[in-house]
Design a protein around this motif. Sequence first.
Motif, PDB file in Angstrom:
ATOM      1  N   GLY A 109     -15.435  76.239 -99.009  1.00  0.00           N
ATOM      2  CA  GLY A 109     -16.315  75.144 -99.428  1.00  0.00           C
ATOM      3  C   GLY A 109     -17.221  74.680 -98.299  1.00  0.00           C
ATOM      4  O   GLY A 109     -18.415  74.448 -98.501  1.00  0.00           O
ATOM      5  N   LEU A 110     -16.666  74.535 -97.101  1.00  0.00           N
ATOM      6  CA  LEU A 110     -17.476  74.119 -95.947  1.00  0.00           C
ATOM      7  C   LEU A 110     -18.551  75.153 -95.618  1.00  0.00           C
ATOM      8  O   LEU A 110     -19.696  74.804 -95.323  1.00  0.00           O
ATOM      9  CB  LEU A 110     -16.586  73.878 -94.728  1.00  0.00           C
ATOM     10  CG  LEU A 110     -15.701  72.635 -94.781  1.00  0.00           C
ATOM     11  CD1 LEU A 110     -14.787  72.587 -93.575  1.00  0.00           C
ATOM     12  CD2 LEU A 110     -16.555  71.386 -94.863  1.00  0.00           C
ATOM     13  N   ILE A 111     -18.192  76.412 -95.670  1.00  0.00           N
ATOM     14  CA  ILE A 111     -19.173  77.473 -95.404  1.00  0.00           C
ATOM     15  C   ILE A 111     -20.279  77.446 -96.453  1.00  0.00           C
ATOM     16  O   ILE A 111     -21.465  77.585 -96.131  1.00  0.00           O
ATOM     17  CB  ILE A 111     -18.476  78.847 -95.349  1.00  0.00           C
ATOM     18  CG1 ILE A 111     -17.603  78.925 -94.090  1.00  0.00           C
ATOM     19  CG2 ILE A 111     -19.486  79.978 -95.373  1.00  0.00           C
ATOM     20  CD1 ILE A 111     -16.703  80.136 -94.019  1.00  0.00           C
ATOM     21  N   ALA A 112     -19.904  77.238 -97.712  1.00  0.00           N
ATOM     22  CA  ALA A 112     -20.911  77.174 -98.784  1.00  0.00           C
ATOM     23  C   ALA A 112     -21.843  75.987 -98.575  1.00  0.00           C
ATOM     24  O   ALA A 112     -23.069  76.100 -98.766  1.00  0.00           O
ATOM     25  CB  ALA A 112     -20.220  77.079-100.148  1.00  0.00           C
ATOM     26  N   ILE A 113     -21.298  74.851 -98.158  1.00  0.00           N
ATOM     27  CA  ILE A 113     -22.137  73.667 -97.908  1.00  0.00           C
ATOM     28  C   ILE A 113     -23.103  73.933 -96.761  1.00  0.00           C
ATOM     29  O   ILE A 113     -24.284  73.590 -96.832  1.00  0.00           O
ATOM     30  CB  ILE A 113     -21.251  72.439 -97.633  1.00  0.00           C
ATOM     31  CG1 ILE A 113     -20.559  71.998 -98.923  1.00  0.00           C
ATOM     32  CG2 ILE A 113     -22.068  71.290 -97.057  1.00  0.00           C
ATOM     33  CD1 ILE A 113     -19.517  70.922 -98.731  1.00  0.00           C
ATOM     34  N   VAL A 114     -22.608  74.548 -95.689  1.00  0.00           N
ATOM     35  CA  VAL A 114     -23.474  74.855 -94.540  1.00  0.00           C
ATOM     36  C   VAL A 114     -24.567  75.832 -94.944  1.00  0.00           C
ATOM     37  O   VAL A 114     -25.744  75.647 -94.599  1.00  0.00           O
ATOM     38  CB  VAL A 114     -22.628  75.405 -93.368  1.00  0.00           C
ATOM     39  CG1 VAL A 114     -23.512  76.006 -92.288  1.00  0.00           C
ATOM     40  CG2 VAL A 114     -21.760  74.309 -92.788  1.00  0.00           C
ATOM     41  N   LEU A 115     -24.192  76.877 -95.676  1.00  0.00           N
ATOM     42  CA  LEU A 115     -25.182  77.873 -96.081  1.00  0.00           C
ATOM     43  C   LEU A 115     -26.217  77.286 -97.037  1.00  0.00           C
ATOM     44  O   LEU A 115     -27.378  77.692 -97.026  1.00  0.00           O
ATOM     45  CB  LEU A 115     -24.498  79.080 -96.719  1.00  0.00           C
ATOM     46  CG  LEU A 115     -23.677  79.941 -95.749  1.00  0.00           C
ATOM     47  CD1 LEU A 115     -22.985  81.073 -96.507  1.00  0.00           C
ATOM     48  CD2 LEU A 115     -24.548  80.496 -94.639  1.00  0.00           C
ATOM     49  N   ALA A 116     -25.820  76.337 -97.849  1.00  0.00           N
ATOM     50  CA  ALA A 116     -26.775  75.685 -98.749  1.00  0.00           C
ATOM     51  C   ALA A 116     -27.590  74.633 -98.003  1.00  0.00           C
ATOM     52  O   ALA A 116     -28.739  74.359 -98.366  1.00  0.00           O
ATOM     53  CB  ALA A 116     -26.034  75.041 -99.917  1.00  0.00           C
TER      54      ALA A 116
END
Length: 163
Positions: free
Chosen positions: A62-69
């Motif tokens: 989830g954190l990686i997805a937030i950063v990538l978005a």
Amino acid sequence: MNYRLETQTSNRKVIEFQKRRQNQDAEAEVELTPATRRMAERIEVKPSTNSKGRKLVLVMVGLIAIVLAGIPLLQTMSRSAEVAENFEQTQQAHNQAVQQNRVVQQEYLRLQDPEYLAEIARRDYYYAKPGEIIFDLGDAETEADLFQQSLNEEANNGDADSE
């Protein structure tokens, strides 16, 4: 819930399985046979560590997805700020050009007036009306400035001599 069962047998085999508890009361009412009791005494029920690992993995994903978005979002926001600043500068330049255009149009309209043209000719090019004599006295401000400068120079020279 996930549970891990450890047996206390001689070879210490670990048996893992998943058990979903739908009704805790129903399980409490089940009668245990002597063989089941002995087996339950040797089996220790512990919460599975896999659920903690899964939660950690989900949080990380989830954190990686937030950063990538968030990266493209931040780039878009900075580009938007640049465009807004550029627009503001262009708007100011446009307003100045419009004001300058108005001044030029007013000057053009004034140049269509013969009396204004005569005034400019007399002021800038020393044209005279018939029977009129023009005396050039020079610029009064320039002479006053020269006089002030000479006074300042004399005062500075007097101060230098006294030292």
